[in-house]
Structure formats: structure tokens, C-alpha cells
Write an enzyme that holds these catalytic residues in place. Structure first.
Site, PDB file in Angstrom:
ATOM      1  CB  ILE A  11      14.497   9.966  -0.389  1.00  0.00           C
ATOM      2  CG1 ILE A  11      15.215   9.635   0.920  1.00  0.00           C
ATOM      3  CG2 ILE A  11      13.867   8.720  -0.993  1.00  0.00           C
ATOM      4  CD1 ILE A  11      14.290   9.277   2.070  1.00  0.00           C
ATOM      5  CG  ASN A  24       2.710  -2.099  -0.126  1.00  0.00           C
ATOM      6  OD1 ASN A  24       2.966  -3.292   0.012  1.00  0.00           O
ATOM      7  ND2 ASN A  24       2.901  -1.462  -1.278  1.00  0.00           N
ATOM      8  CB  VAL A  33       8.891   7.685  -1.431  1.00  0.00           C
ATOM      9  CG1 VAL A  33       8.266   6.914  -0.303  1.00  0.00           C
ATOM     10  CG2 VAL A  33      10.367   7.866  -1.220  1.00  0.00           C
ATOM     11  CG  ASP A  34       7.326   1.015  -2.001  1.00  0.00           C
ATOM     12  OD1 ASP A  34       8.488   0.573  -1.995  1.00  0.00           O
ATOM     13  OD2 ASP A  34       6.320   0.317  -1.782  1.00  0.00           O
ATOM     14  N   GLY A 119       1.387  10.696   1.687  1.00  0.00           N
ATOM     15  CA  GLY A 119       1.038  10.683   0.261  1.00  0.00           C
ATOM     16  C   GLY A 119      -0.240   9.895   0.061  1.00  0.00           C
ATOM     17  CB  VAL A 120      -0.753   6.583  -1.578  1.00  0.00           C
ATOM     18  CG1 VAL A 120      -1.894   5.609  -1.828  1.00  0.00           C
ATOM     19  CG2 VAL A 120      -0.056   6.895  -2.882  1.00  0.00           C
TER      20      VAL A 120
HETATM   21  N1  AR6 Z   1      11.706  11.189  -2.493  1.00  0.00           N
HETATM   22  C1  AR6 Z   1      11.211  11.653  -1.319  1.00  0.00           C
HETATM   23  N2  AR6 Z   1       9.895  11.723  -1.052  1.00  0.00           N
HETATM   24  C2  AR6 Z   1       9.050  11.313  -2.006  1.00  0.00           C
HETATM   25  C3  AR6 Z   1       9.467  10.804  -3.265  1.00  0.00           C
HETATM   26  C4  AR6 Z   1      10.873  10.749  -3.485  1.00  0.00           C
HETATM   27  N3  AR6 Z   1      11.392  10.278  -4.622  1.00  0.00           N
HETATM   28  N4  AR6 Z   1       8.365  10.468  -3.988  1.00  0.00           N
HETATM   29  C5  AR6 Z   1       7.285  10.767  -3.228  1.00  0.00           C
HETATM   30  N5  AR6 Z   1       7.692  11.281  -2.030  1.00  0.00           N
HETATM   31  P1  AR6 Z   1       3.839   7.972  -0.579  1.00  0.00           P
HETATM   32  P2  AR6 Z   1       2.604   6.763   1.811  1.00  0.00           P
HETATM   33  C6  AR6 Z   1       6.891  11.751  -0.881  1.00  0.00           C
HETATM   34  O1  AR6 Z   1       2.546   8.030  -1.296  1.00  0.00           O
HETATM   35  O2  AR6 Z   1       1.648   7.878   1.933  1.00  0.00           O
HETATM   36  C7  AR6 Z   1       3.156   3.449  -2.070  1.00  0.00           C
HETATM   37  O3  AR6 Z   1       2.455   3.033  -3.209  1.00  0.00           O
HETATM   38  C8  AR6 Z   1       5.471  12.173  -1.107  1.00  0.00           C
HETATM   39  O4  AR6 Z   1       5.401  13.520  -1.575  1.00  0.00           O
HETATM   40  O5  AR6 Z   1       5.051   7.571  -1.324  1.00  0.00           O
HETATM   41  O6  AR6 Z   1       3.322   6.273   3.038  1.00  0.00           O
HETATM   42  C9  AR6 Z   1       3.501   2.294  -1.144  1.00  0.00           C
HETATM   43  O7  AR6 Z   1       3.745   1.093  -1.847  1.00  0.00           O
HETATM   44  C10 AR6 Z   1       4.883  12.048   0.287  1.00  0.00           C
HETATM   45  O8  AR6 Z   1       5.105  13.228   1.048  1.00  0.00           O
HETATM   46  O9  AR6 Z   1       3.766   6.985   0.722  1.00  0.00           O
HETATM   47  C11 AR6 Z   1       2.285   2.185  -0.278  1.00  0.00           C
HETATM   48  O10 AR6 Z   1       1.288   1.396  -0.880  1.00  0.00           O
HETATM   49  C12 AR6 Z   1       5.704  10.928   0.928  1.00  0.00           C
HETATM   50  O11 AR6 Z   1       6.778  10.670   0.023  1.00  0.00           O
HETATM   51  C13 AR6 Z   1       1.807   3.618  -0.164  1.00  0.00           C
HETATM   52  O12 AR6 Z   1       2.314   4.305  -1.306  1.00  0.00           O
HETATM   53  C14 AR6 Z   1       4.933   9.647   1.156  1.00  0.00           C
HETATM   54  O13 AR6 Z   1       4.063   9.409   0.073  1.00  0.00           O
HETATM   55  C15 AR6 Z   1       2.367   4.293   1.062  1.00  0.00           C
HETATM   56  O14 AR6 Z   1       1.791   5.559   1.180  1.00  0.00           O
END
Ligand code: AR6
Length: 169
Positions: A11, A24, A33-34, A119-120
């Protein structure tokens, strides 16, 4: 009515008016992604987030894009999956809706969403897709902006589920 698109990729590479961050409640960065968004946008993003002072689950906040090629970053906080007993479905829907409201009020025409909470935070991917797509379809059918919503899938599994859902209509 606005359009919906699904792509696979990172993204932070998109040239759109606004991208959404799956943050978060602290808004101070993290992994996934954050982490990628904060790394790409630079330190000034963290400074602005610090001033905002956090965001409750299901709500959204807006910042500038800094080093990213976007006007805005909309930070929303999806729910942590807890077996479905903690209002996770409504909270995930609200995260999408509140992000879209902020986009409309800032004149955003094109917005890209990651797969919030999948994700997480462990939200089951198939139900997350249903909630995300239905929330976006409902919103863009009633509002002039945004005109285009892009779902950006990072992992293959989400990409396949989204494509199936979008093609089905
Ligand atoms: N571009 C697009 N999507 C992505 C990218 C990217 N560069 N990187 C990961 N994803 P997550 P959550 C996808 O874990 O579950 C963080 O530590 C990934 O494959 O990023 O909402 C925050 O600070 C997944 O499908 O977010 C919070 O503490 C999606 O993004 C926590 O994680 C969401 O995964 C939030 O958890």
C-alpha cells in the site's frame, strides 16, 4: 456510484489521494502495514500522531502523507479478534465507515484500504472481507466521495478471497 478495485501489493507504493493505516489505539506505530507506512512516511508522521494522542477501536483519525505520494493517511484501529464475543464485527464495520467519512469530508476521490485486522489482530479473513466489502458498497452507494476504493491485499490468501467476493458482486 463509485467503483471498487482489488489489487495485490504494498500500500505504501500507491499514488492515490489517501491510504488507510491499520493502526493500534496508541497511533504510535507498530509492525505489519502500520510499520511499513511509518517507515515510508518518515518521522514527521510520528510527530503528528503523537499530537493526536490515540484513537479508540472502530474510530479513525487523519494526518498528512509526508514522504508518501498521498495527500492523507487515515489511521483506523480495527478490533483484535476475540472469538466474536467482543463486538468485533460492528467494530470492524465502523473502522471502514469512519475512514470513509473522513475521506469524504476531506475531498478524497481515491482511497486504498489494507485488510484491516486480518494480520496480527487475527480477524478471520473470510468474514473480514464480507464486512469490508459490504461496508464500502453501502457507503459509496450513498455518498459522492470517494469515487474509487481500492482494496490492497498483501497476502495471496486475502487477494483470492477478495477477488472472488468482488467478481460475485
Ligand atoms: N501493504 C498492504 N498490506 C500490508 C502491508 C503493506 N505494506 N504489510 C502488511 N499488510 P497487520 P492488523 C497486510 O498485522 O491485523 C500493527 O502492529 C497484512 O498481510 O498490519 O490490523 C499495528 O500497530 C494483513 O492482511 O494489521 C497494530 O498493533 C493486513 O495488512 C496491529 O498490527 C493487516 O495486518 C494491527 O493489526
Amino acid at each position: 456510484m463509485g467503483s471498487i478495485e482489488v489489487i495485490q501489493g504494498d500500500i505504501t507504493k500507491l499514488n492515490v489521494d489517501a491510504i488507510v493505516n491499520a493502526a493500534n489505539e496508541s497511533l504510535l506505530g507498530g509492525g505489519g502495514v502500520d510499520g511499513a507506512i511509518h517507515d515510508a512516511a518518515g518521522e514527521e508522521l510520528l510527530d503528528e500522531c503523537r499530537k493526536i494522542g490515540g484513537c479508540p477501536t472502530g474510530e479513525a483519525r487523519i494526518t498528512k502523507g509526508y514522504l508518501l505520494p498521498v495527500k492523507f493517511i487515515i489511521h483506523t484501529v480495527g478490533p483484535i479478534w476475540n472469538g466474536g464475543y467482543k463486538d468485533e464485527i460492528d467494530l470492524l464495520r465502523s473502522a471502514y465507515q469512519n475512514s470513509l467519512k473522513l475521506a469524504s469530508s476531506h475531498g478524497v476521490e481515491t482511497i486504498a484500504f489494507p485488510n484491516i485486522s486480518t494480520g496480527v489482530y487475527g480477524f478471520p479473513k473470510k468474514s473480514a472481507v464480507e464486512i469490508a466489502v459490504n461496508a464500502v458498497r453501502g457507503y459509496i452507494s450513498k455518498n459522492a466521495l470517494p469515487k474509487k476504493v481500492i482494496f490492497v491485499c498483501f497476502d495471496e490468501e486475502n487477494y483470492e478471497i477478495y477477488r472472488e467476493k468482488i467478481i460475485q458482486k
